[in-house]
Scaffold this motif. Sequence first.
Motif, PDB file in Angstrom:
ATOM      1  N   CYS A  40       0.843  -1.207   0.000  1.00 44.00           N
ATOM      2  CA  CYS A  40       0.000   0.000   0.000  1.00 44.00           C
ATOM      3  C   CYS A  40       0.874   1.251   0.000  1.00 44.00           C
ATOM      4  CB  CYS A  40      -0.932  -0.014   1.205  1.00 44.00           C
ATOM      5  SG  CYS A  40      -2.226  -1.273   1.102  1.00 44.00           S
ATOM      6  N   ALA A  41       1.541   1.482  -1.120  1.00 46.22           N
ATOM      7  CA  ALA A  41       2.437   2.630  -1.263  1.00 46.22           C
ATOM      8  C   ALA A  41       1.710   3.855  -1.795  1.00 46.22           C
ATOM      9  CB  ALA A  41       3.595   2.265  -2.198  1.00 46.22           C
ATOM     10  N   ALA A  42       0.398   3.765  -1.932  1.00 46.24           N
ATOM     11  CA  ALA A  42      -0.363   4.850  -2.556  1.00 46.24           C
ATOM     12  C   ALA A  42      -0.231   6.203  -1.872  1.00 46.24           C
ATOM     13  CB  ALA A  42      -1.835   4.457  -2.673  1.00 46.24           C
ATOM     14  N   LYS A 222      13.560  -0.221  11.120  1.00 46.72           N
ATOM     15  CA  LYS A 222      14.084  -0.480  12.456  1.00 46.72           C
ATOM     16  C   LYS A 222      13.291  -1.551  13.195  1.00 46.72           C
ATOM     17  CE  LYS A 222      16.017   4.156  13.082  1.00 46.72           C
ATOM     18  NZ  LYS A 222      15.995   5.390  13.905  1.00 46.72           N
ATOM     19  N   ALA A 223      12.072  -1.787  12.787  1.00 46.81           N
ATOM     20  CA  ALA A 223      11.223  -2.772  13.458  1.00 46.81           C
ATOM     21  C   ALA A 223      10.524  -3.620  12.403  1.00 46.81           C
ATOM     22  CB  ALA A 223      10.210  -2.080  14.371  1.00 46.81           C
ATOM     23  N   ASP A 224       9.785  -4.612  12.870  1.00 44.91           N
ATOM     24  CA  ASP A 224       9.032  -5.489  11.969  1.00 44.91           C
ATOM     25  C   ASP A 224       7.607  -5.597  12.497  1.00 44.91           C
ATOM     26  OD1 ASP A 224       8.352  -7.237   9.961  1.00 44.91           O
ATOM     27  OD2 ASP A 224       9.221  -9.006  10.925  1.00 44.91           O
ATOM     28  N   GLU A 225       6.885  -4.487  12.382  1.00 43.55           N
ATOM     29  CA  GLU A 225       5.484  -4.438  12.794  1.00 43.55           C
ATOM     30  C   GLU A 225       4.742  -3.480  11.870  1.00 43.55           C
ATOM     31  OE1 GLU A 225       4.673  -1.383  14.173  1.00 43.55           O
ATOM     32  OE2 GLU A 225       6.721  -0.659  14.248  1.00 43.55           O
ATOM     33  N   ARG A 226       3.446  -3.330  12.098  1.00 39.66           N
ATOM     34  CA  ARG A 226       2.568  -2.645  11.154  1.00 39.66           C
ATOM     35  C   ARG A 226       3.105  -1.283  10.721  1.00 39.66           C
ATOM     36  NH1 ARG A 226      -3.147  -2.239   9.841  1.00 39.66           N
ATOM     37  NH2 ARG A 226      -3.673  -0.073   9.417  1.00 39.66           N
ATOM     38  N   ALA A 227       3.493  -0.436  11.679  1.00 41.18           N
ATOM     39  CA  ALA A 227       3.963   0.905  11.328  1.00 41.18           C
ATOM     40  C   ALA A 227       5.200   0.828  10.434  1.00 41.18           C
ATOM     41  CB  ALA A 227       4.267   1.707  12.588  1.00 41.18           C
ATOM     42  N   ALA A 228       6.101  -0.116  10.721  1.00 36.36           N
ATOM     43  CA  ALA A 228       7.310  -0.254   9.918  1.00 36.36           C
ATOM     44  C   ALA A 228       6.983  -0.770   8.527  1.00 36.36           C
ATOM     45  CB  ALA A 228       8.294  -1.191  10.612  1.00 36.36           C
ATOM     46  N   TRP A 229       5.998  -1.662   8.418  1.00 35.84           N
ATOM     47  CA  TRP A 229       5.610  -2.160   7.099  1.00 35.84           C
ATOM     48  C   TRP A 229       5.086  -1.012   6.233  1.00 35.84           C
ATOM     49  CZ3 TRP A 229       2.176  -6.609   9.439  1.00 35.84           C
ATOM     50  CH2 TRP A 229       3.004  -7.503  10.132  1.00 35.84           C
ATOM     51  N   LEU A 230       4.327  -0.113   6.848  1.00 33.75           N
ATOM     52  CA  LEU A 230       3.814   1.038   6.104  1.00 33.75           C
ATOM     53  C   LEU A 230       4.954   1.968   5.695  1.00 33.75           C
ATOM     54  CD1 LEU A 230       0.595   1.842   8.169  1.00 33.75           C
ATOM     55  CD2 LEU A 230       0.734   0.758   5.914  1.00 33.75           C
ATOM     56  N   GLN A 231       5.952   2.139   6.570  1.00 35.43           N
ATOM     57  CA  GLN A 231       7.115   2.954   6.220  1.00 35.43           C
ATOM     58  C   GLN A 231       7.852   2.366   5.016  1.00 35.43           C
ATOM     59  OE1 GLN A 231       9.363   3.022   9.844  1.00 35.43           O
ATOM     60  NE2 GLN A 231       8.219   4.730  10.733  1.00 35.43           N
ATOM     61  N   ALA A 232       8.021   1.053   5.027  1.00 39.41           N
ATOM     62  CA  ALA A 232       8.687   0.402   3.898  1.00 39.41           C
ATOM     63  C   ALA A 232       7.899   0.622   2.615  1.00 39.41           C
ATOM     64  CB  ALA A 232       8.853  -1.092   4.179  1.00 39.41           C
ATOM     65  N   GLY A 233       6.568   0.551   2.718  1.00 35.75           N
ATOM     66  CA  GLY A 233       5.742   0.773   1.534  1.00 35.75           C
ATOM     67  C   GLY A 233       5.885   2.172   0.981  1.00 35.75           C
ATOM     68  N   GLN A 234       6.028   3.175   1.863  1.00 30.93           N
ATOM     69  CA  GLN A 234       6.197   4.551   1.393  1.00 30.93           C
ATOM     70  C   GLN A 234       7.570   4.752   0.760  1.00 30.93           C
ATOM     71  OE1 GLN A 234       3.239   6.314   1.564  1.00 30.93           O
ATOM     72  NE2 GLN A 234       2.850   4.231   2.253  1.00 30.93           N
ATOM     73  N   ALA A 235       8.574   3.986   1.226  1.00 30.46           N
ATOM     74  CA  ALA A 235       9.931   4.145   0.702  1.00 30.46           C
ATOM     75  C   ALA A 235      10.120   3.445  -0.637  1.00 30.46           C
ATOM     76  CB  ALA A 235      10.945   3.598   1.711  1.00 30.46           C
ATOM     77  N   LEU A 236       9.314   2.454  -0.917  1.00 27.91           N
ATOM     78  CA  LEU A 236       9.525   1.666  -2.135  1.00 27.91           C
ATOM     79  C   LEU A 236       9.460   2.480  -3.434  1.00 27.91           C
ATOM     80  CD1 LEU A 236       7.759  -1.766  -1.517  1.00 27.91           C
ATOM     81  CD2 LEU A 236      10.135  -1.383  -2.164  1.00 27.91           C
ATOM     82  N   PRO A 237       8.445   3.352  -3.642  1.00 33.62           N
ATOM     83  CA  PRO A 237       8.390   4.069  -4.916  1.00 33.62           C
ATOM     84  C   PRO A 237       9.644   4.895  -5.202  1.00 33.62           C
ATOM     85  CG  PRO A 237       6.307   4.275  -3.769  1.00 33.62           C
ATOM     86  CD  PRO A 237       7.277   3.659  -2.802  1.00 33.62           C
ATOM     87  N   GLY A 238      10.148   5.589  -4.196  1.00 38.12           N
ATOM     88  CA  GLY A 238      11.320   6.433  -4.405  1.00 38.12           C
ATOM     89  C   GLY A 238      12.585   5.655  -4.652  1.00 38.12           C
ATOM     90  N   THR A 239      12.695   4.442  -4.045  1.00 34.82           N
ATOM     91  CA  THR A 239      13.923   3.669  -4.183  1.00 34.82           C
ATOM     92  C   THR A 239      13.893   2.719  -5.368  1.00 34.82           C
ATOM     93  OG1 THR A 239      13.057   2.032  -2.620  1.00 34.82           O
ATOM     94  CG2 THR A 239      14.446   3.777  -1.719  1.00 34.82           C
ATOM     95  N   THR A 240      12.790   2.694  -6.121  1.00 31.04           N
ATOM     96  CA  THR A 240      12.722   1.822  -7.296  1.00 31.04           C
ATOM     97  C   THR A 240      12.448   2.600  -8.576  1.00 31.04           C
ATOM     98  OG1 THR A 240      10.366   1.387  -6.870  1.00 31.04           O
ATOM     99  CG2 THR A 240      11.958  -0.178  -5.975  1.00 31.04           C
ATOM    100  N   SER A 241      12.499   3.915  -8.533  1.00 32.39           N
ATOM    101  CA  SER A 241      12.258   4.732  -9.725  1.00 32.39           C
ATOM    102  C   SER A 241      13.599   5.099 -10.351  1.00 32.39           C
ATOM    103  CB  SER A 241      11.477   6.004  -9.363  1.00 32.39           C
ATOM    104  OG  SER A 241      10.200   5.678  -8.882  1.00 32.39           O
ATOM    105  N   ALA A 242      14.033   4.317 -11.313  1.00 34.83           N
ATOM    106  CA  ALA A 242      15.299   4.566 -11.994  1.00 34.83           C
ATOM    107  C   ALA A 242      15.099   5.606 -13.093  1.00 34.83           C
ATOM    108  CB  ALA A 242      15.855   3.280 -12.599  1.00 34.83           C
ATOM    109  N   PRO A 243      16.135   6.413 -13.420  1.00 32.56           N
ATOM    110  CA  PRO A 243      15.954   7.515 -14.348  1.00 32.56           C
ATOM    111  C   PRO A 243      15.902   7.135 -15.809  1.00 32.56           C
ATOM    112  CG  PRO A 243      18.223   7.440 -13.604  1.00 32.56           C
ATOM    113  CD  PRO A 243      17.460   6.399 -12.825  1.00 32.56           C
TER     114      PRO A 243
END
Length: 249
Positions: A40-42, A222-243
Amino acid sequence: MHNTQPWWFGTRGSTVTLHADPERRLNVADPDGREMLISCAAPCTLRLAVRRPGRGPQVRMASDPERPGLIADVTVGPAQPPSEDKNRMYDQIRRRRTHRGGFRPEGLPAGLLQALRTCALDENAALRVVADPRALIALGALTEVAEQMLRQNPDYCLEMARWAPRPGSRRRGGVHDDAYLRDPGRTDPHFAQRDFARGHGWGLTDDERHGATGVVALLTTKADERAAWLQAGQALPGTTSAPRKGDQG
């Protein structure tokens, strides 16, 4: 996972509410809903969309025990000129794709990895590049073991077949035959790839097959729980957008 798109939106005035869709959760591959929430990176995309016309997004990542599927509220805020970096990321939204296969052996553009690390840090995550050849071999072996274990589970195979439909399917979600290779092939060092064709001959024929693994990076929290999973989802778009097309990732 498998392009399940496990979310739905609601609107209230100038606020868009994002919810996880448990009916699209993979019961076998993702019993705890971890991958569903990471998917849910929306909110990241919504923030970019609000910034594009020069407005500031106001984001509230939600945690409501009575509504466990609630992910975030994104409200259109006051005027805020968009930055050049955010505009470039917005332009990548419709271009982003999942690459399933090897890469060319040449290196990445200077400064790209550091830029991706910065994107991850902005979302309270970390992008760790794995450069040690021994660590790469070990990680590759772990992916191979994990993939083989999953393939031995008939329920997992049925679930993957549900989300990788035969050619001509009208299903909008899932992984369609124009998004994977009919023969996953091998890379050096080898990282296991899912066999969506399952021996049916579906998928693309790669006339320019590349065998390099590419740059291997781990997106961590830093953790492996709901809030951290959402953080990972927000980070994915920026770290997978190659130029540009052809870059390794």
